[in-house]
Design a protein around this motif. Structure first.
Motif, short mmCIF file in Angstrom:
data_model
loop_
_atom_site.label_atom_id
_atom_site.label_comp_id
_atom_site.label_asym_id
_atom_site.label_seq_id
_atom_site.Cartn_x
_atom_site.Cartn_y
_atom_site.Cartn_z
N ALA A 101 -13.47 -8.46 1.59
CA ALA A 101 -14.71 -9.04 2.10
C ALA A 101 -14.63 -9.30 3.60
CB ALA A 101 -15.04 -10.33 1.35
N LEU A 102 -13.43 -9.52 4.10
CA LEU A 102 -13.22 -9.78 5.53
C LEU A 102 -12.96 -8.49 6.32
CD1 LEU A 102 -11.07 -13.02 5.23
CD2 LEU A 102 -13.41 -12.85 6.14
N GLY A 103 -13.13 -7.36 5.67
CA GLY A 103 -13.04 -6.08 6.39
C GLY A 103 -11.63 -5.62 6.69
N VAL A 104 -10.69 -5.90 5.79
CA VAL A 104 -9.32 -5.44 6.00
C VAL A 104 -9.28 -3.91 5.90
CG1 VAL A 104 -8.54 -5.59 3.60
CG2 VAL A 104 -6.94 -6.02 5.43
N SER A 105 -8.45 -3.29 6.70
CA SER A 105 -8.34 -1.82 6.69
C SER A 105 -7.43 -1.31 5.59
CB SER A 105 -7.80 -1.34 8.05
OG SER A 105 -8.72 -1.66 9.06
N GLY A 106 -6.52 -2.15 5.09
CA GLY A 106 -5.61 -1.75 4.02
C GLY A 106 -4.83 -2.94 3.52
N TYR A 107 -4.32 -2.81 2.31
CA TYR A 107 -3.59 -3.90 1.65
C TYR A 107 -2.29 -3.30 1.14
CZ TYR A 107 -3.42 -8.31 -1.02
OH TYR A 107 -3.10 -9.55 -1.51
N ILE A 108 -1.17 -3.74 1.70
CA ILE A 108 0.14 -3.17 1.39
C ILE A 108 1.01 -4.26 0.77
CG2 ILE A 108 2.19 -2.05 2.34
CD1 ILE A 108 0.30 -1.10 4.67
N ILE A 109 1.61 -3.95 -0.38
CA ILE A 109 2.47 -4.91 -1.07
C ILE A 109 3.91 -4.77 -0.55
CG2 ILE A 109 3.38 -5.65 -3.31
CD1 ILE A 109 0.38 -6.15 -2.97
N LYS A 110 4.54 -5.92 -0.22
CA LYS A 110 5.93 -5.95 0.19
C LYS A 110 6.80 -6.13 -1.05
CE LYS A 110 5.43 -9.46 3.10
NZ LYS A 110 5.69 -10.45 4.12
N PRO A 111 8.04 -5.72 -1.03
CA PRO A 111 8.68 -5.03 0.08
C PRO A 111 8.11 -3.62 0.23
CG PRO A 111 10.16 -5.09 -1.81
CD PRO A 111 8.93 -5.89 -2.17
N LEU A 112 8.27 -3.08 1.40
CA LEU A 112 7.65 -1.80 1.73
C LEU A 112 8.37 -0.63 1.07
CD1 LEU A 112 6.79 -2.30 5.49
CD2 LEU A 112 5.29 -2.44 3.53
N LYS A 113 8.43 -0.66 -0.23
CA LYS A 113 8.99 0.48 -0.96
C LYS A 113 7.93 1.55 -1.14
CE LYS A 113 12.75 -1.85 -3.18
NZ LYS A 113 12.82 -3.21 -3.49
N LEU A 114 6.69 1.13 -1.01
CA LEU A 114 5.55 2.05 -1.04
C LEU A 114 5.54 2.91 -2.31
CD1 LEU A 114 5.64 3.14 2.70
CD2 LEU A 114 4.28 1.32 1.66
N ASN A 115 5.88 2.27 -3.44
CA ASN A 115 5.88 3.02 -4.67
C ASN A 115 4.57 2.92 -5.44
OD1 ASN A 115 6.33 0.38 -5.32
ND2 ASN A 115 8.26 0.71 -6.38
N SER A 116 3.64 2.10 -4.98
CA SER A 116 2.32 2.08 -5.62
C SER A 116 1.38 2.97 -4.82
CB SER A 116 1.78 0.65 -5.70
OG SER A 116 1.14 0.29 -4.50
N PRO A 117 0.52 3.70 -5.51
CA PRO A 117 -0.41 4.59 -4.80
C PRO A 117 -1.28 3.85 -3.79
CG PRO A 117 -0.40 5.10 -7.13
CD PRO A 117 0.43 3.85 -6.96
N ALA A 118 -1.75 2.64 -4.14
CA ALA A 118 -2.62 1.90 -3.22
C ALA A 118 -1.87 1.50 -1.95
CB ALA A 118 -3.19 0.66 -3.91
N SER A 119 -0.62 1.02 -2.10
CA SER A 119 0.17 0.65 -0.93
C SER A 119 0.49 1.88 -0.08
CB SER A 119 1.48 -0.04 -1.34
OG SER A 119 1.23 -1.33 -1.80
N MET A 120 0.81 2.98 -0.72
CA MET A 120 1.13 4.21 0.00
C MET A 120 -0.10 4.71 0.76
SD MET A 120 3.70 5.97 0.59
CE MET A 120 4.05 7.45 1.45
N ASP A 121 -1.28 4.66 0.14
CA ASP A 121 -2.51 5.08 0.82
C ASP A 121 -2.80 4.20 2.02
OD1 ASP A 121 -2.87 7.09 -1.04
OD2 ASP A 121 -4.44 6.01 -2.17
N ALA A 122 -2.64 2.88 1.86
CA ALA A 122 -2.89 1.96 2.97
C ALA A 122 -1.88 2.18 4.10
CB ALA A 122 -2.85 0.51 2.49
N PHE A 123 -0.62 2.39 3.74
CA PHE A 123 0.41 2.63 4.75
C PHE A 123 0.12 3.93 5.50
CE2 PHE A 123 4.56 4.15 6.26
CZ PHE A 123 4.97 3.05 6.96
N ASN A 124 -0.25 4.98 4.77
CA ASN A 124 -0.57 6.26 5.42
C ASN A 124 -1.79 6.13 6.34
OD1 ASN A 124 1.58 7.70 4.35
ND2 ASN A 124 0.44 8.30 2.53
#
Length: 136
Positions: A101-124
């Motif tokens: 709602a506040l217009g965030v560009s992406g939401y990444i879950i730590k630690p940055l293992k980037l094993n979830s598709p949503a975290s990987m998409d936001a990181f990319n």
């Protein structure tokens, strides 16, 4: 290519190191401005001659949390278009909804293992934005 100015608001020194390592792995040339809470981040934004290119914001911080910081950024005319990414351990739906709602560009879950598709998409997306900014 110019360095990318990144505001990193996170109170955990190990997370700051981890994020720096992830940026280094991407061969990104950057200047990191560290804030350990939302109040410090606002101070950095106020003192900077220009807003940073991107902000990476943890939710759980003392004094002013990441969602409060994001809300303050969005209310300020000079910063309201700043690309902000939440980088947090919180996977709570309410936090995601509030950030969205506040217009965030992406939401990444730590630690940055980037094993979830949503975290990987936001990181990319974050990396793509950084790369575009560096070519300006």
């Amino acid at each position: 290519m110019r360095p990318i100015n990144i505001l990193l608001a996170d109170d955990d020194p190990l997370d700051i190191i981890d994020i720096s390592r992830q940026l280094d792995k991407q061969h990104i040339i950057y200047q990191l401005y560290e804030a350990h809470n939302g109040e410090e981040a606002i101070g950095i934004l106020e003192e900077a001659p220009e807003p940073p290119d991107i902000a990476l914001i943890d939710i759980n911080m003392p004094k002013m949390n990441g969602l409060e910081l994001l809300q303050t950024i969005r209310q300020h005319e000079r910063w309201k278009h700043l690309k902000c990414f939440i980088i947090t351990t919180s996977d709570e739906k309410i936090d995601r909804r509030t950030a969205s709602a506040l217009g965030v560009s992406g939401y990444i879950i730590k630690p940055l293992k980037l094993n979830s598709p949503a975290s990987m998409d936001a990181f990319n997306l974050m990396i793509d934005l950084i790369n575009l900014k560096s070519m300006e």
